[in-house]
Scaffold this motif. Sequence first.
Motif, PDB file in Angstrom:
ATOM      1  N   ILE A 181     -50.631 -60.724 111.546  1.00 51.34           N
ATOM      2  CA  ILE A 181     -51.390 -61.403 112.140  1.00 51.34           C
ATOM      3  C   ILE A 181     -52.304 -60.398 113.556  1.00 51.34           C
ATOM      4  CG2 ILE A 181     -50.238 -62.141 114.206  1.00 51.34           C
ATOM      5  CD1 ILE A 181     -50.971 -64.268 114.997  1.00 51.34           C
ATOM      6  N   ALA A 182     -53.675 -60.684 113.579  1.00 49.85           N
ATOM      7  CA  ALA A 182     -53.968 -59.973 114.029  1.00 49.85           C
ATOM      8  C   ALA A 182     -55.810 -61.301 115.421  1.00 49.85           C
ATOM      9  CB  ALA A 182     -55.701 -59.479 113.429  1.00 49.85           C
TER      10      ALA A 182
ATOM     11  N   PHE B 149     -57.306 -65.820 115.434  1.00 52.28           N
ATOM     12  CA  PHE B 149     -56.662 -65.087 114.620  1.00 52.28           C
ATOM     13  C   PHE B 149     -57.093 -65.192 113.287  1.00 52.28           C
ATOM     14  CE2 PHE B 149     -54.179 -68.645 117.744  1.00 52.28           C
ATOM     15  CZ  PHE B 149     -53.312 -67.201 118.267  1.00 52.28           C
ATOM     16  N   THR B 150     -56.278 -63.807 113.116  1.00 50.18           N
ATOM     17  CA  THR B 150     -56.637 -63.565 111.093  1.00 50.18           C
ATOM     18  C   THR B 150     -55.391 -63.027 110.562  1.00 50.18           C
ATOM     19  OG1 THR B 150     -59.354 -62.710 112.128  1.00 50.18           O
ATOM     20  CG2 THR B 150     -57.943 -61.612 109.750  1.00 50.18           C
TER      21      THR B 150
ATOM     22  N   THR C  74     -57.432 -67.641 108.433  1.00 51.70           N
ATOM     23  CA  THR C  74     -58.077 -68.019 110.052  1.00 51.70           C
ATOM     24  C   THR C  74     -57.201 -69.238 110.818  1.00 51.70           C
ATOM     25  OG1 THR C  74     -59.917 -68.713 109.644  1.00 51.70           O
ATOM     26  CG2 THR C  74     -59.979 -66.314 109.486  1.00 51.70           C
ATOM     27  N   ALA C  75     -58.073 -69.474 112.247  1.00 51.91           N
ATOM     28  CA  ALA C  75     -58.022 -70.281 112.928  1.00 51.91           C
ATOM     29  C   ALA C  75     -57.672 -69.828 114.252  1.00 51.91           C
ATOM     30  CB  ALA C  75     -55.945 -70.639 113.063  1.00 51.91           C
ATOM     31  N   SER C  76     -58.446 -70.264 115.446  1.00 50.40           N
ATOM     32  CA  SER C  76     -58.395 -70.433 116.721  1.00 50.40           C
ATOM     33  C   SER C  76     -57.732 -71.670 117.718  1.00 50.40           C
ATOM     34  CB  SER C  76     -60.356 -70.725 117.292  1.00 50.40           C
ATOM     35  OG  SER C  76     -60.395 -69.929 116.327  1.00 50.40           O
ATOM     36  N   VAL C  77     -57.725 -71.515 118.439  1.00 47.32           N
ATOM     37  CA  VAL C  77     -57.074 -72.622 120.003  1.00 47.32           C
ATOM     38  C   VAL C  77     -57.912 -72.103 121.210  1.00 47.32           C
ATOM     39  CG1 VAL C  77     -54.838 -72.450 118.994  1.00 47.32           C
ATOM     40  CG2 VAL C  77     -55.341 -70.534 120.130  1.00 47.32           C
ATOM     41  N   THR C  78     -57.784 -73.162 121.979  1.00 47.32           N
ATOM     42  CA  THR C  78     -58.658 -72.978 123.179  1.00 47.32           C
ATOM     43  C   THR C  78     -57.721 -73.100 124.352  1.00 47.32           C
ATOM     44  OG1 THR C  78     -60.620 -73.346 121.991  1.00 47.32           O
ATOM     45  CG2 THR C  78     -60.327 -74.249 124.596  1.00 47.32           C
ATOM     46  N   ALA C  79     -57.859 -72.281 125.048  1.00 47.26           N
ATOM     47  CA  ALA C  79     -56.284 -72.236 126.313  1.00 47.26           C
ATOM     48  C   ALA C  79     -57.793 -71.882 127.392  1.00 47.26           C
ATOM     49  CB  ALA C  79     -55.545 -71.534 126.266  1.00 47.26           C
TER      50      ALA C  79
ATOM     51  N   GLU D 185     -47.909 -60.563 118.997  1.00 44.69           N
ATOM     52  CA  GLU D 185     -49.480 -59.993 119.402  1.00 44.69           C
ATOM     53  C   GLU D 185     -49.707 -60.840 120.763  1.00 44.69           C
ATOM     54  OE1 GLU D 185     -51.385 -57.012 118.478  1.00 44.69           O
ATOM     55  OE2 GLU D 185     -50.280 -57.293 116.910  1.00 44.69           O
ATOM     56  N   SER D 186     -50.074 -60.213 120.991  1.00 43.69           N
ATOM     57  CA  SER D 186     -50.439 -60.569 122.733  1.00 43.69           C
ATOM     58  C   SER D 186     -52.034 -61.284 123.149  1.00 43.69           C
ATOM     59  CB  SER D 186     -49.749 -59.546 123.991  1.00 43.69           C
ATOM     60  OG  SER D 186     -49.193 -59.354 124.629  1.00 43.69           O
ATOM     61  N   ALA D 187     -52.050 -62.129 124.309  1.00 40.42           N
ATOM     62  CA  ALA D 187     -53.773 -62.216 124.106  1.00 40.42           C
ATOM     63  C   ALA D 187     -53.861 -62.905 125.611  1.00 40.42           C
ATOM     64  CB  ALA D 187     -54.757 -63.173 123.081  1.00 40.42           C
TER      65      ALA D 187
END
Length: 712
Positions: free
Chosen positions: A587-588, A605-606, A629-634, A655-657
């Motif tokens: 995961i990236a 995310f990749t 791939t994927a995306s989330v809104t936060a 991972e952390s974001a």
Amino acid sequence: MRSTFYLGLNLLLLFALLSPEKAFSQCNINTTICSTSGNTAGPFTFQTPSNNPSSCLDFWNGTNANYGYIVLYITQSGTLDLLIQGDYSGFSCLDVAIFDITNQNDPCSSLSTATEISCNYVAPCSGCAEFGSANLGCPAVVDAGTVNAGDVLMILVEDWSDVQNSFTLTLGSNPGSAQTGLPDPTIIPSTFGPFCASDGLSQIQAENMGGTWSGPGMSSTGIFDPQAAGPGAHTINYSIGSAPCIATSSAVIIVGAATIDDMTIGSCVNDVYNVTGNITVLQPPTTGDLIVESCDGQQVTIASAPFIETSYPFDITGLTANGSPCNIQAYFTGSPCFDVLNYTAPTCPPLCDITVLTATPTGCQAGNTYTIAGSVSFTDPPTTGQLIVQDCSGATQTFNPPFTSPINYSINSLIPNGQACNVTAYFTAEATCTSTTNYTAPSIPIVNASADVTICMGESTTISASGATTYSWDNGAGTAANATVSPNTSTTYTVTGTTNGCIATDQTIVNITPKVTPTFTQIAAFCEGTTAPTLPTTSTNGITGTWSPATVSNTAIGNTTYTFTPATGQCAAQQTMVINVTPNPTIAVAVINPTTCGGNGTINFTFTNVADGTYTIGSFSGVVVTSGTASVTAPAGTYNGLSITNQNGCISNSESATLSDPDAPSVNSGPDLEVCAGETATLIADNPDGATITWDNGVTDGVAFVPPVGTT
């Protein structure tokens, strides 16, 4: 450090490994200390050496006269306390090696690391070297151990620094110190005869070797030549050492002889003859007999002890006149001295004689029989009677006169038994005219095939045969003595063995057992990096064996084939198992921060090794993954533990974001103002970030206004 510095510079000098015929010119052999109480000997000078025989001497000055060779004869056992003192006592390295040369015929050639007993590679370099514990005054001391009475030592001194002219030796006199004396020149009796005038060279030995020999037939190194000395009693002398320590001895060597003279060969009379002559005796033994013996073993005693130096006549009669080589020997029973004269015996007038009889067996013929054939050659045959040729089984062939040489014969239908046999030819009219020759009959081979064997289906085995010269197997096994076969069913193999045409057969059976196939429970796929499962060493149907590879890898991504080989003796087939190692996902994370304060950002995310679908990623559930791939809104904040468990149950890295709101603009309203009532004031805010400026109380940035009285 001296040894290290010169290690690569040591000269490979040739050491004089002298033969017994050469003098010890490189060895300066001198007896050094003659009395049994401690004293000093010398001075001794140096000379040029040969190659380095020592474990610690450098031989850096190997081409100069910097070396001394001294011999010590130990007469009293004890510790070897020895001082070697050079004539220059300043800084000087005087290195010394000690060798045990006891019982060496050539002391110089015996010097080597094998005979070395001690070596003093001195430190400090004070112009001396010392051995033992007698405190003889030199600071460079090593232990040489204990020596025994009768030992012979060689002292090799090296003037390493090239500053010494001579040196002395001092032997310690403390209680328990070894002492020296004169060398022992005693000539060892067992080494000097008696000899015969025909004997070869012999080494004469003394108790202490290395000295000089003299006398008839003697070389300077003690090699005695009886032939050069001749018969007689010869005095030999031996001298060893150098002044004042010289020792000498003498011995008498006896060289005897028994010589055949004036030998005459008589003529043939009635198929016999005689031999006459004289035996000349010199230095005879004191016991025994003087014997004359002919080549056929006939002996005559000519004389018995006591003998005198004279010529004894002899006459041997009744010798067979066959024209063959013969000899007469004369010898003493109490001495090894002897003489031999060769001659050819005379012959008598010709009689019937079978000169050549040949016998050649054939190989086996039909019915396993053979034929013996050959020829008979003869001279002066009789004119009557028969010529009969007979083999050992009694089978014969007969010929009638007249007889013409040679006559060929052939005896048939003989039984091959492999035994020794003979053929005899003889004339019935002249019984003494006969001849016999030997041969070996051919034999029917005893063919032995290897023992019956049981093998597994698909395996090979070697069958073998012995007892014959050539072989032929049925069922395609070939013509070699050993054949490798792989039958699919139990098979009987017959081998035919042949030797000289004689034939025999034997059989062996190869039994076939079907192979059992091992069965195993399939090992399920597992995730990369997790604990690898263990391959079973016993199948579910009881077959034991080993796997290749021997262990399951948890890093070999994809399918790996593992092969099971049964242990020998189980008659089982190989089996394979394919085990899949599923790769872990990765995961990236990429972050798009909110563009307005309090707004939402985006985490992209990749993935690798993740199929399309809906997953939980950390605290985010229901995330749809498409094409990796994927995306989330936060909202703004830090999100830890972002990992994914893929469709195979394998967990990715974590991972952390962090999503961050935009930073608040920097603004400065400027310093406080003080004005008089009715005057105007202007407020201008410092706005480095370019934000929109709004003042309260109806004030406009940069526009003058009249503030009310008081503080606002």
